[in-house]
Design a protein around this motif. Structure first.
Motif, PDB file in Angstrom:
ATOM      1  N   ALA B 149       0.823  -1.205   0.000  1.00 53.03           N
ATOM      2  CA  ALA B 149       0.000   0.000   0.000  1.00 53.03           C
ATOM      3  C   ALA B 149       0.866   1.267   0.000  1.00 53.03           C
ATOM      4  N   VAL B 150       2.109   1.145   0.506  1.00 52.36           N
ATOM      5  CA  VAL B 150       3.021   2.290   0.481  1.00 52.36           C
ATOM      6  C   VAL B 150       3.211   2.779  -0.954  1.00 52.36           C
ATOM      7  N   TYR B 151       3.296   1.809  -1.881  1.00 47.95           N
ATOM      8  CA  TYR B 151       3.517   2.182  -3.284  1.00 47.95           C
ATOM      9  C   TYR B 151       2.426   3.083  -3.808  1.00 47.95           C
ATOM     10  N   GLY B 152       1.176   2.755  -3.440  1.00 50.39           N
ATOM     11  CA  GLY B 152       0.060   3.557  -3.927  1.00 50.39           C
ATOM     12  C   GLY B 152       0.266   5.026  -3.608  1.00 50.39           C
ATOM     13  N   ILE B 153       0.549   5.298  -2.338  1.00 49.65           N
ATOM     14  CA  ILE B 153       0.695   6.686  -1.896  1.00 49.65           C
ATOM     15  C   ILE B 153       1.942   7.329  -2.495  1.00 49.65           C
ATOM     16  N   MET B 154       3.042   6.560  -2.472  1.00 51.50           N
ATOM     17  CA  MET B 154       4.310   7.090  -2.958  1.00 51.50           C
ATOM     18  C   MET B 154       4.232   7.455  -4.444  1.00 51.50           C
ATOM     19  N   LEU B 155       3.700   6.525  -5.239  1.00 51.43           N
ATOM     20  CA  LEU B 155       3.654   6.765  -6.677  1.00 51.43           C
ATOM     21  C   LEU B 155       2.617   7.819  -7.031  1.00 51.43           C
ATOM     22  N   ALA B 156       1.531   7.873  -6.251  1.00 49.16           N
ATOM     23  CA  ALA B 156       0.529   8.904  -6.505  1.00 49.16           C
ATOM     24  C   ALA B 156       1.178  10.275  -6.396  1.00 49.16           C
ATOM     25  N   LEU B 240       0.323  13.160   8.740  1.00 50.35           N
ATOM     26  CA  LEU B 240       1.165  14.162   8.098  1.00 50.35           C
ATOM     27  C   LEU B 240       1.121  14.093   6.590  1.00 50.35           C
ATOM     28  N   VAL B 241       0.651  12.927   6.114  1.00 48.86           N
ATOM     29  CA  VAL B 241       0.551  12.733   4.673  1.00 48.86           C
ATOM     30  C   VAL B 241      -0.316  13.805   4.033  1.00 48.86           C
ATOM     31  N   GLU B 242      -1.365  14.185   4.739  1.00 44.26           N
ATOM     32  CA  GLU B 242      -2.272  15.159   4.146  1.00 44.26           C
ATOM     33  C   GLU B 242      -2.407  16.383   5.054  1.00 44.26           C
ATOM     34  N   ALA B 243      -1.270  16.848   5.562  1.00 45.40           N
ATOM     35  CA  ALA B 243      -1.279  18.035   6.401  1.00 45.40           C
ATOM     36  C   ALA B 243      -1.668  19.232   5.536  1.00 45.40           C
ATOM     37  N   GLU B 244      -2.925  19.622   5.620  1.00 44.66           N
ATOM     38  CA  GLU B 244      -3.451  20.626   4.695  1.00 44.66           C
ATOM     39  C   GLU B 244      -2.702  21.958   4.797  1.00 44.66           C
ATOM     40  N   GLN B 245      -2.320  22.307   6.025  1.00 46.25           N
ATOM     41  CA  GLN B 245      -1.709  23.623   6.203  1.00 46.25           C
ATOM     42  C   GLN B 245      -0.376  23.732   5.487  1.00 46.25           C
ATOM     43  N   GLU B 246       0.300  22.588   5.330  1.00 47.95           N
ATOM     44  CA  GLU B 246       1.644  22.647   4.761  1.00 47.95           C
ATOM     45  C   GLU B 246       1.682  22.150   3.324  1.00 47.95           C
ATOM     46  N   LEU B 247       0.813  21.206   2.994  1.00 48.03           N
ATOM     47  CA  LEU B 247       0.985  20.487   1.728  1.00 48.03           C
ATOM     48  C   LEU B 247      -0.227  20.603   0.816  1.00 48.03           C
ATOM     49  N   VAL B 248      -1.040  21.629   0.988  1.00 43.47           N
ATOM     50  CA  VAL B 248      -2.283  21.743   0.241  1.00 43.47           C
ATOM     51  C   VAL B 248      -3.186  20.560   0.598  1.00 43.47           C
ATOM     52  N   GLY B 249      -3.017  19.432  -0.055  1.00 44.48           N
ATOM     53  CA  GLY B 249      -3.850  18.288   0.321  1.00 44.48           C
ATOM     54  C   GLY B 249      -3.059  17.020   0.477  1.00 44.48           C
ATOM     55  N   GLY B 250      -1.731  17.088   0.308  1.00 49.34           N
ATOM     56  CA  GLY B 250      -0.950  15.869   0.420  1.00 49.34           C
ATOM     57  C   GLY B 250      -0.857  15.124  -0.894  1.00 49.34           C
ATOM     58  N   PHE B 251      -0.569  13.834  -0.791  1.00 46.94           N
ATOM     59  CA  PHE B 251      -0.241  13.057  -1.993  1.00 46.94           C
ATOM     60  C   PHE B 251      -1.373  13.041  -3.015  1.00 46.94           C
ATOM     61  N   ASN B 252      -2.632  13.246  -2.568  1.00 44.52           N
ATOM     62  CA  ASN B 252      -3.733  13.103  -3.521  1.00 44.52           C
ATOM     63  C   ASN B 252      -4.262  14.450  -4.025  1.00 44.52           C
ATOM     64  N   THR B 253      -3.432  15.496  -3.919  1.00 45.45           N
ATOM     65  CA  THR B 253      -3.897  16.823  -4.338  1.00 45.45           C
ATOM     66  C   THR B 253      -4.404  16.832  -5.777  1.00 45.45           C
ATOM     67  N   GLU B 254      -3.669  16.185  -6.666  1.00 43.74           N
ATOM     68  CA  GLU B 254      -3.997  16.279  -8.086  1.00 43.74           C
ATOM     69  C   GLU B 254      -5.063  15.287  -8.518  1.00 43.74           C
ATOM     70  N   TYR B 255      -5.533  14.480  -7.599  1.00 42.19           N
ATOM     71  CA  TYR B 255      -6.505  13.456  -7.988  1.00 42.19           C
ATOM     72  C   TYR B 255      -7.924  13.997  -7.850  1.00 42.19           C
TER      73      TYR B 255
END
Lengths: 186, 406
Positions: B149-156, B240-255
């Motif tokens: 499952a790490v791959y999903g988030i990392m590659l996204a 922390l993956v989706e820390a909105e304040q720092e990363l907009v939306g995290g790994f899934n911002t563009e999805y």
């Protein structure tokens, strides 16, 4: 019949992945192809009832090592297509085929020599020896016959870690000098 | 042969095949529907904790809110960023969605564990286990899938071709890989006690409250597992993956659209699966609560185990939501410190101590010798912790001298 289908599918995964590692020019795609190969090998392990090895293959290699590869690739930002015309190490070009042929020769010889000798003597299926026979056998040989090799391997890993830390951590001279100049007490 | 189930030993008939197909189908549908209600449950409970009403328009008590949201997501435009790596961008959601589904198959969701029945129940004239598969590697399959499952988030994050998702995914993969070690070490203590890795075997060994692994392993591995699992799930306070304040939306911002829905679904499904794994490993899974000779009796035929299983899982789902409502997010260095400097050493020390105890018991040491061994073990562990603390202090001081701000 099922064994043959599984074997062919898994082998296609392994070979396709291996080709991908070599032929894809984008390093991330190459690393993903490596994952495909590792999965194929894991499927082979499962079909030979080596469940534990399959799990370890996925957890350690696919789950940790290739993730680390990808991590480095992403962090260093080398996700651009490499220019293959400029070769940093010229000798590598000529040594590569030599090593390839050598490895092929070695493996081929091993297969040919072992052909007549790998007659299965007595293999018991998991339904007779029980759920955890795999793990118990592995543990028994790792921690009795091969305990020195096992411990030496772990020492090697520790040395590698310590060495990496030593190489990577240089005292930040520039910053210190700047602070001294500014009159800040460290 | 790929897994051991009494159903599949000997000749496999079409009837057996049908039972397996039904099990797969039912767990697929139930998991999807349960995810839907989990989202509703989370929103409702959080709303309650924050003095709000929460979803209440769609259906009775807003139960169908998730369905409405999901339908809306499916009909939205599916965007593909120009800089994205097309193949990997499309692949990533599935890499996170499929493991979420698969890891549920090792969980015994019910079954009769009394009187040496070993979890077998008779349904429609077939004896079977109430779990999709009981592979010999059991829990390790769950660990393997969570490492996929790490791959999903990392590659996204990487394939989005944008910097915030990339930062989010680099954080996420570092976090998940680090906490997997603590997770694995606390599971190892259970393997040690149960003597098996199969989930069925682990549940079987937990008859009676004293044999529940949460008690038998001495609570610490449970606490470590709970913390590491929360980090592995990327749920608050470790989100922390989706820390909105720092990363907009995290790994899934563009999805967007259905691909985003897949990530969302996988996240909630993983929460449920992880709760189920905790229940299976530490709280006896489908075993009823029994103290001494007293047993809390519920008579539901072959589904008695399922009742207990669901009751326990619900408690953990509630706890996860409670975490989210209560605890503020950790800072990234705090997260890494907690994982590497506290959880992993403690898990390792506890594992070694239990292993030592087990060896002493197997060797037939007397009570005095065992106590002495414990004292020596504790002293060694304390010395190691002292050394570790010294090392971290020294390195913190050196970092401070070099001008680091943390």
């Amino acid at each position: 019949m099922i064994e043959v289908i599984v074997f062919i599918a898994a082998s296609l995964m392994v070979i396709g992945g291996a080709l991908g590692v070599v032929l894809r020019s984008n390093p991330v795609h190459a690393a993903l192809s490596l994952v495909l190969t590792l999965f194929g090998v894991a499927v082979h392990f499962v079909s030979m009832e080596a469940h534990f090895l399959a799990a370890v293959q996925v957890i350690v290699y696919a789950g940790a090592i290739v993730v680390l590869f990808l991590f480095v690739i992403m962090l260093l930002g080398v996700d651009k297509v490499e220019d293959l015309r400029t070769e940093p190490m010229m000798r590598q070009r000529y040594l590569g085929p030599l090593v390839g042929v050598g490895v092929l020769g070695l493996v081929g010889t091993a297969v040919i020599v072992a052909r007549g000798r790998t007659i299965v003597q007595s293999v018991e299926g998991l339904d007779t020896v029980g759920h955890d026979a795999n793990v118990k056998q592995l543990a028994r040989s790792l921690f009795s016959d091969y305990v020195f090799a096992f411990e030496l391997t772990s020492v090697l890993l520790v040395i590698a870690v310590v060495g990496t830390v030593l190489l990577a951590r240089r005292p930040n001279k520039g910053l210190q000098a700047a602070r001294e100049k500014a009159g800040v007490n460290a | 042969m790929f897994a051991l189930d009494p159903l599949l030993l000997g000749d496999v008939t079409w009837g057996d095949f049908a039972v397996v197909a039904v099990k797969v189908g039912v767990s697929f549908v139930v998991l999807l529907v349960a995810t839907m209600f989990m989202v509703w449950f989370e929103r409702k409970v959080i709303a309650g904790m924050q003095n709000r009403i929460g979803p209440n328009k769609a259906g009775p008590f807003g139960l169908l809110q998730t369905l409405a949201d999901g339908t809306k997501l499916f009909f939205k435009e599916d965007l593909l960023p120009e800089k994205a790596d097309r193949f990997v961008f499309r692949l990533a959601p599935f890499l996170s969605f499929v493991p979420a589904f698969l890891s549920f198959c090792i969980i015994p969701v019910g079954g009769d564990f009394t009187d040496g029945n070993a979890g077998k129940v008779r349904l429609f004239g077939h004896t079977t286990l109430l779990q999709v598969a009981d592979p010999p590697i059991g829990v390790l399959l769950g660990l393997a899938l969570s490492s996929i499952a790490v791959y999903g988030i990392m590659l996204a994050g990487w394939s989005s071709g944008s910097k915030y998702p990339l930062l989010g995914s680099v954080r996420a993969s570092a976090q998940m890989v680090s906490y997997e070690a603590a997770l694995g070490l606390s599971v190892a203590t259970i393997f040690l006690l149960a003597g098996t890795m199969s989930t069925n075997g682990i549940v079987l060994g937990q008859g009676g409250l004293r044999n529940w692994n949460i008690v038998a392993t001495g609570v610490i591995p449970f606490v470590i597992f709970m913390l590491a699992a929360t980090a592995e799930l990327n749920r608050p306070p470790f989100d922390l993956v989706e820390a909105e304040q720092e990363l907009v939306g995290g790994f899934n911002t563009e999805y967007s659209s259905i691909r985003f829905a897949l990530f969302f679904l996988a996240e909630f499904m993983n929460t449920m699966t992880m709760s189920a794994i905790i229940v299976t490993l530490f709280l006896g899974g489908p075993q009823p609560i029994s103290i001494g000779s007293w047993t809390a009796d519920v008579h539901l035929g072959p589904f008695t185990g399922t009742f207990w299983f669901l009751a326990k899982v619900l408690v953990f789902l509630y706890i996860y939501i409670w975490f989210r409502a209560t605890l503020p997010r950790l800072r990234y260095d705090q997260l890494m410190d907690l994982g590497w400097k506290l959880l992993i050493p403690v898990a390792l020390a506890w594992f070694m101590a239990l292993a030592g105890l087990k060896v002493a018991q197997n060797a037939g040491w007397g009570g005095g010798a065992q106590a002495l061994g414990m004292v020596v073990g504790a002293a060694v562990i304390l010395a190691c912790f002292g050394l570790l603390r010294m090392a971290t202090r020294v390195s913190a001081r050196v970092r401070a001298e070099e001008g680091a701000m943390f």
